[in-house]
Design a protein around this motif. Structure first.
Motif, short mmCIF file in Angstrom:
data_model
loop_
_atom_site.label_atom_id
_atom_site.label_comp_id
_atom_site.label_asym_id
_atom_site.label_seq_id
_atom_site.Cartn_x
_atom_site.Cartn_y
_atom_site.Cartn_z
N TYR A 4 -49.94 -2.10 9.62
CA TYR A 4 -49.18 -2.44 10.81
C TYR A 4 -47.91 -3.19 10.43
N ILE A 6 -45.43 -5.91 12.23
CA ILE A 6 -45.38 -6.84 13.35
C ILE A 6 -43.99 -7.42 13.44
N GLU A 60 -55.69 -3.47 15.87
CA GLU A 60 -54.52 -4.18 16.36
C GLU A 60 -54.91 -5.53 16.94
N ILE A 63 -54.74 -8.33 14.55
CA ILE A 63 -53.36 -8.78 14.34
C ILE A 63 -52.99 -9.79 15.42
N CYS A 74 -45.76 -12.74 18.65
CA CYS A 74 -46.18 -11.39 18.28
C CYS A 74 -45.51 -10.45 19.27
N VAL A 77 -46.35 -4.89 17.92
CA VAL A 77 -47.22 -4.44 16.83
C VAL A 77 -47.14 -2.92 16.78
#
Length: 94
Positions: A4, A6, A60, A63, A74, A77
């Protein structure tokens, strides 16, 4: 695990001192330990007002949980579908 990217909106990120970056790393590593197995921080890139992080994670949500535990923004993502680099031209194609 999936890879991923971010995006973390952080105004002034490019002006963070080495000591501040070290503290962020320490907080991030502690949050990773709290989340547990199934997530790994590969690296981050700091720009003027944003930090781009690359993680491996099972989901996800892991995360996002890491961001909550660390108190990190955040913003977005994105799951990586493919990796493109200098050696891509040499890949075998079926």
């Amino acid at each position: 695990m999936q890879r991923y990217v971010i995006e973390r909106d952080l105004p002034g990120a490019g002006s963070l001192s080495a000591a501040q970056l070290k503290d962020i790393g320490k907080i991030s590593n502690a949050a990773l330990r709290d989340v547990g197995q199934g997530i790994q921080w590969e690296q981050s890139y700091v720009t003027s007002d944003r930090i781009y992080c690359v993680y491996l994670a099972e989901t996800e949500e892991m995360i996002r949980d890491h961001a909550r535990r660390g108190g990190f923004p955040c913003t977005k993502v994105s799951q990586v579908g493919e990796v493109l680099g200098p050696l891509t031209e040499h890949m075998q194609v079926a």
